[in-house]
Scaffold this motif. Structure first.
Motif, short mmCIF file in Angstrom:
data_model
loop_
_atom_site.label_atom_id
_atom_site.label_comp_id
_atom_site.label_asym_id
_atom_site.label_seq_id
_atom_site.Cartn_x
_atom_site.Cartn_y
_atom_site.Cartn_z
N LEU A 53 52.76 7.38 -3.61
CA LEU A 53 52.07 7.99 -4.75
C LEU A 53 52.91 7.90 -6.03
N ILE A 54 54.22 8.05 -5.90
CA ILE A 54 55.09 7.94 -7.07
C ILE A 54 55.04 6.53 -7.64
N VAL A 55 55.11 5.53 -6.75
CA VAL A 55 55.05 4.14 -7.21
C VAL A 55 53.70 3.85 -7.85
N MET A 56 52.63 4.38 -7.25
CA MET A 56 51.30 4.20 -7.84
C MET A 56 51.23 4.82 -9.23
N GLY A 57 51.86 5.99 -9.41
CA GLY A 57 51.87 6.61 -10.72
C GLY A 57 52.66 5.82 -11.73
N LEU A 58 53.78 5.22 -11.30
CA LEU A 58 54.60 4.42 -12.20
C LEU A 58 53.91 3.13 -12.64
N SER A 62 45.03 3.81 -12.32
CA SER A 62 44.39 5.00 -11.78
C SER A 62 44.46 5.02 -10.26
N ILE A 63 44.69 6.20 -9.72
CA ILE A 63 44.75 6.34 -8.27
C ILE A 63 43.42 6.01 -7.62
N TRP A 64 42.33 6.21 -8.38
CA TRP A 64 41.00 5.87 -7.84
C TRP A 64 40.85 4.37 -7.67
N MET A 65 41.54 3.59 -8.49
CA MET A 65 41.54 2.14 -8.32
C MET A 65 42.16 1.76 -6.98
N TYR A 66 43.26 2.43 -6.67
CA TYR A 66 43.92 2.15 -5.39
C TYR A 66 43.06 2.59 -4.21
N LEU A 67 42.44 3.75 -4.35
CA LEU A 67 41.60 4.23 -3.25
C LEU A 67 40.41 3.30 -3.02
N ARG A 116 49.18 5.30 8.73
CA ARG A 116 50.16 4.23 8.54
C ARG A 116 49.50 2.98 7.98
N ILE A 117 48.33 2.63 8.51
CA ILE A 117 47.63 1.43 8.01
C ILE A 117 47.24 1.62 6.55
N GLY A 118 46.76 2.82 6.21
CA GLY A 118 46.37 3.09 4.83
C GLY A 118 47.55 2.97 3.86
N LEU A 119 48.71 3.47 4.26
CA LEU A 119 49.90 3.35 3.41
C LEU A 119 50.28 1.89 3.21
N MET A 120 50.18 1.09 4.26
CA MET A 120 50.52 -0.33 4.15
C MET A 120 49.55 -1.06 3.22
N ILE A 121 48.26 -0.72 3.32
CA ILE A 121 47.27 -1.34 2.44
C ILE A 121 47.52 -0.96 0.99
N LEU A 122 47.87 0.30 0.75
CA LEU A 122 48.16 0.74 -0.61
C LEU A 122 49.40 0.04 -1.17
N LEU A 123 50.40 -0.17 -0.33
CA LEU A 123 51.58 -0.90 -0.78
C LEU A 123 51.23 -2.33 -1.17
N ALA A 124 50.43 -2.99 -0.33
CA ALA A 124 50.00 -4.35 -0.65
C ALA A 124 49.16 -4.38 -1.92
N SER A 125 48.36 -3.33 -2.14
CA SER A 125 47.54 -3.26 -3.34
C SER A 125 48.41 -3.09 -4.58
N GLY A 250 65.44 -1.62 -6.55
CA GLY A 250 65.78 -2.01 -5.19
C GLY A 250 66.69 -0.99 -4.53
N GLY A 251 67.66 -0.45 -5.31
CA GLY A 251 68.54 0.57 -4.77
C GLY A 251 67.80 1.84 -4.40
N CYS A 252 66.85 2.24 -5.24
CA CYS A 252 66.04 3.44 -4.93
C CYS A 252 65.22 3.23 -3.67
N THR A 253 64.65 2.04 -3.51
CA THR A 253 63.84 1.74 -2.33
C THR A 253 64.69 1.77 -1.06
N ILE A 254 65.85 1.14 -1.11
CA ILE A 254 66.74 1.13 0.06
C ILE A 254 67.22 2.55 0.37
N GLY A 255 67.54 3.32 -0.69
CA GLY A 255 67.96 4.70 -0.47
C GLY A 255 66.88 5.53 0.18
N PHE A 256 65.63 5.35 -0.26
CA PHE A 256 64.54 6.10 0.34
C PHE A 256 64.33 5.69 1.80
N ILE A 257 64.44 4.40 2.08
CA ILE A 257 64.29 3.94 3.46
C ILE A 257 65.37 4.54 4.34
#
Length: 266
Positions: A53-58, A62-67, A116-125, A250-257
């Motif tokens: 959701l944070i990445v989508m906001g950045l 619109s979040i409705w576009m992603y949905l 999990r599938i929904g999160l992956m689809i949103l990432l690809a989107s 990239g550092g933020c992503t690796i840190g979150f992982i």
């Protein structure tokens, strides 16, 4: 239909995610998807959802576009949830009929799988909506360039993957045209009940398959007319350069992982 099928389309915005190098977004997406496979508890899923959701906001989209990118796969998500909810064995039976039983464990399994599938689809989107197709192809080609030493046609693979993603909205638009043509002849598929509707889609597959082949052939001729060849040694107008923002992202992503793996006990 292209307004409804957003996956594979690029939306122009001036955002941090849009300005990132496509290689950063590709690697980040792959790493995040792999880390999603380690999700176990509800806290893990909540943390992963918050990150997405944070990445989508950045991205300033619109979040409705992603949905709306989830709309074409809703049937798959519902089927996946139902399959897991009914066929997963458990001790707490909520409802049963004949050999079918709905258990609390099945509902939990179906929910986390669809989540999990929904999160992956949103990432690809996020990747496709914030990255131009040509930039995505160039980034994928650069990432796979070490494989060229093993005689792997990375240029052709990159072009093929990007074209496949980009043509998803085009194919769906062609599907709608065929359905509108049948509706104009008095045959409305959407008015049929679900079992008959599934069978009614079979005659649509043939013209859709033929038009897709024709488009692919026209695209192949256009590529040959521009002397693309195998793509080796071709120069690019845009040169990819990693900036400080890319390294920070990239550092933020690796840190979150890393935090996500700690939460999941991995």
């Amino acid at each position: 239909m292209q307004k409804n099928i957003l996956f594979g389309q690029f939306i122009e915005q001036d955002s941090l995610i849009h300005r990132l190098d496509p290689r950063t977004k590709l690697l980040g997406m792959v790493l995040m998807m792999v880390s999603f496979l380690a999700l176990r508890t509800w806290v893990d899923y909540a943390a992963a959802t918050a990150f997405v959701l944070i990445v989508m906001g950045l991205s300033h989209i619109s979040i409705w576009m992603y949905l709306r990118t989830l709309k074409p796969v809703w049937f798959i998500l519902v089927f996946t949830w139902t399959y897991n909810a009914i066929l997963t064995p458990g001790t707490t039976i909520l409802w049963s009929w004949s050999f079918i039983s709905l258990t609390a464990e099945g509902i939990e399994t179906g929910t986390v799988v669809v989540w999990r599938i929904g999160l992956m689809i949103l990432l690809a989107s996020i990747l496709t909506l914030t990255t131009k197709p040509l930039a995505l192809a160039l980034g994928l080609e650069k990432l796979l360039s070490p494989l060229s030493r093993l005689h792997v046609p990375v240029e052709q693979i990159s072009l093929m993957v990007v074209i496949a993603i980009r043509f998803i909205p085009t194919i769906m638009e062609e599907l709608e045209r065929i359905m509108l043509a049948q509706k104009a002849r008095g045959y409305d598929i959407t008015a049929l009940k679900l079992p008959k509707r599934l069978l009614a889609y079979i005659p649509i597959v043939v013209p859709l398959f033929m038009t897709t082949i024709q488009r692919a052939e026209q695209l192949s001729l256009a590529i040959d007319a521009r002397a693309y060849g195998n793509g080796k040694g071709r120069s690019s107008y845009r040169v990819l350069r990693l900036t400080t923002t890319d390294f920070r992202a990239g550092g933020c992503t690796i840190g979150f992982i890393f935090v996500l793996l700690l939460l999941s006990g991995g």
